[in-house]
Scaffold this motif. Sequence first.
Motif, mmCIF file in Angstrom:
data_model
loop_
_atom_site.group_PDB
_atom_site.id
_atom_site.type_symbol
_atom_site.label_atom_id
_atom_site.label_comp_id
_atom_site.label_asym_id
_atom_site.label_seq_id
_atom_site.Cartn_x
_atom_site.Cartn_y
_atom_site.Cartn_z
ATOM 1 N N ALA A 62 -27.267 1.381 40.054
ATOM 2 C CA ALA A 62 -28.044 3.000 39.045
ATOM 3 C C ALA A 62 -29.274 1.737 38.147
ATOM 4 O O ALA A 62 -29.869 2.182 37.903
ATOM 5 N N LEU A 63 -28.197 0.792 37.415
ATOM 6 C CA LEU A 63 -29.301 0.299 36.428
ATOM 7 C C LEU A 63 -30.444 -0.368 36.809
ATOM 8 O O LEU A 63 -31.480 -0.075 36.120
ATOM 9 N N SER A 64 -29.937 -0.831 38.187
ATOM 10 C CA SER A 64 -30.783 -2.025 38.918
ATOM 11 C C SER A 64 -32.422 -1.441 38.607
ATOM 12 O O SER A 64 -33.543 -1.681 38.646
ATOM 13 N N LYS A 65 -31.957 -0.822 39.527
ATOM 14 C CA LYS A 65 -32.959 0.484 40.586
ATOM 15 C C LYS A 65 -33.806 1.458 39.248
ATOM 16 O O LYS A 65 -34.293 1.933 39.035
ATOM 17 N N LEU A 66 -33.079 2.454 38.613
ATOM 18 C CA LEU A 66 -33.270 2.965 36.810
ATOM 19 C C LEU A 66 -34.747 2.395 36.329
ATOM 20 O O LEU A 66 -36.104 2.313 36.229
ATOM 21 N N SER A 67 -34.166 0.454 36.070
ATOM 22 C CA SER A 67 -35.123 -0.721 35.923
ATOM 23 C C SER A 67 -35.940 -0.747 36.736
ATOM 24 O O SER A 67 -37.614 -0.715 35.505
ATOM 25 N N SER A 68 -36.901 -0.567 37.694
ATOM 26 C CA SER A 68 -37.353 -1.352 38.873
ATOM 27 C C SER A 68 -38.333 0.661 39.049
ATOM 28 O O SER A 68 -39.820 -0.147 39.632
ATOM 29 N N ASP A 69 -37.466 1.501 39.066
ATOM 30 C CA ASP A 69 -38.220 2.485 40.000
ATOM 31 C C ASP A 69 -39.097 3.565 38.647
ATOM 32 O O ASP A 69 -39.840 4.121 39.006
ATOM 33 N N LYS A 70 -38.450 3.317 37.415
ATOM 34 C CA LYS A 70 -38.817 3.812 36.513
ATOM 35 C C LYS A 70 -39.400 3.692 34.742
ATOM 36 O O LYS A 70 -37.711 3.775 33.866
ATOM 37 N N GLU A 71 -40.141 3.476 34.791
ATOM 38 C CA GLU A 71 -40.634 3.140 33.113
ATOM 39 C C GLU A 71 -40.873 3.523 32.607
ATOM 40 O O GLU A 71 -40.981 4.934 32.134
ATOM 41 N N GLY A 72 -40.082 3.492 31.879
ATOM 42 C CA GLY A 72 -40.163 4.378 30.588
ATOM 43 C C GLY A 72 -38.447 5.533 30.439
ATOM 44 O O GLY A 72 -38.379 6.198 29.534
ATOM 45 N N ILE A 73 -37.894 5.788 30.823
ATOM 46 C CA ILE A 73 -36.480 6.616 31.069
ATOM 47 C C ILE A 73 -35.820 5.937 29.784
ATOM 48 O O ILE A 73 -35.400 4.865 30.201
ATOM 49 N N ARG A 74 -35.044 6.935 29.496
ATOM 50 C CA ARG A 74 -33.894 6.800 28.541
ATOM 51 C C ARG A 74 -32.822 7.969 29.156
ATOM 52 O O ARG A 74 -33.115 8.793 28.926
ATOM 53 N N VAL A 75 -31.519 7.095 28.808
ATOM 54 C CA VAL A 75 -30.535 7.148 29.494
ATOM 55 C C VAL A 75 -29.157 7.695 28.298
ATOM 56 O O VAL A 75 -29.348 6.718 27.895
ATOM 57 N N ARG A 76 -29.057 8.619 27.930
ATOM 58 C CA ARG A 76 -28.354 9.033 26.971
ATOM 59 C C ARG A 76 -26.704 9.030 27.278
ATOM 60 O O ARG A 76 -26.619 10.213 28.306
ATOM 61 N N LEU A 77 -25.698 8.455 27.294
ATOM 62 C CA LEU A 77 -23.460 8.929 27.734
ATOM 63 C C LEU A 77 -23.977 8.981 26.561
ATOM 64 O O LEU A 77 -23.186 7.108 25.784
ATOM 65 N N ASN A 78 -23.113 10.006 26.054
ATOM 66 C CA ASN A 78 -21.853 9.409 24.657
ATOM 67 C C ASN A 78 -20.715 9.912 24.998
ATOM 68 O O ASN A 78 -20.798 11.849 25.272
ATOM 69 N N MET A 79 -19.751 10.122 24.996
ATOM 70 C CA MET A 79 -18.473 10.405 25.010
ATOM 71 C C MET A 79 -17.004 10.001 24.584
ATOM 72 O O MET A 79 -16.869 9.085 24.507
#
Length: 225
Positions: A62-79
């Motif tokens: 998922a991280l690899s696809k996010l890095s290559s397809d979505k420039e500038g996308i930021r994901v925040r997950l706090n659990m």
Amino acid sequence: SDASSDASSDASSDASSDASSDASSETDAARDASSDTSSGPMDDVQLHFMVHEDLTAVYRSALSKLSSDKEGIRVRLNMRPVGCIINAIYVLPHITRDHVRREPHLRNVFSKIMTRIKKERNLDNPIMILPHAADDLERAVGDRSDLFGSNSSTVIVMATIPCVETFCVRDKNGVILQGSDAAEEVLHTVQFEMPMNMDEEKKEYVPSHWQITDWDDLLEGNVWY
């Protein structure tokens, strides 16, 4: 009673420490795309000790696809885990995940035995089927006792972990694409496994360590037995 208490304590402790140390993260896809993806949180040795490789592979993909397809996308997950509820504890006699890794023909052998006995004996209650299945499984594994013997078992625990969680996905302009900044309570289903080997001198099983092998059914149970 003792096994349930120990498993509950260990599962709760492991889940809390795992989630607190690893689940709080912020990923900048643009940064990932320009950096060396061969190292980072997903390559942490302790993470792979605690979480099964097939599960980390889901997030790595998922991280690899996010890095290559979505420039500038930021994901925040706090659990933050706030509890632990044990749903089920069961033991697979005579076999571990490592046995199946070394002997692929044993994959799903327990499930196949259970299905056959259920049909042959017209039984629906797993508790009634288990004694018959355990005998057949011991024979199946015993055929390869030259490699690993049959004095091993696997403990599997299914638990529900209530968490206070914040999940938010933003684009490069800060616009929220998914989730929100508000914290909410979320229930996660977590599957733990622990192989155990027999101490021949003491005639008792020796526990190893708990590993998370699935959560929220991402791997449909990550079934190998």
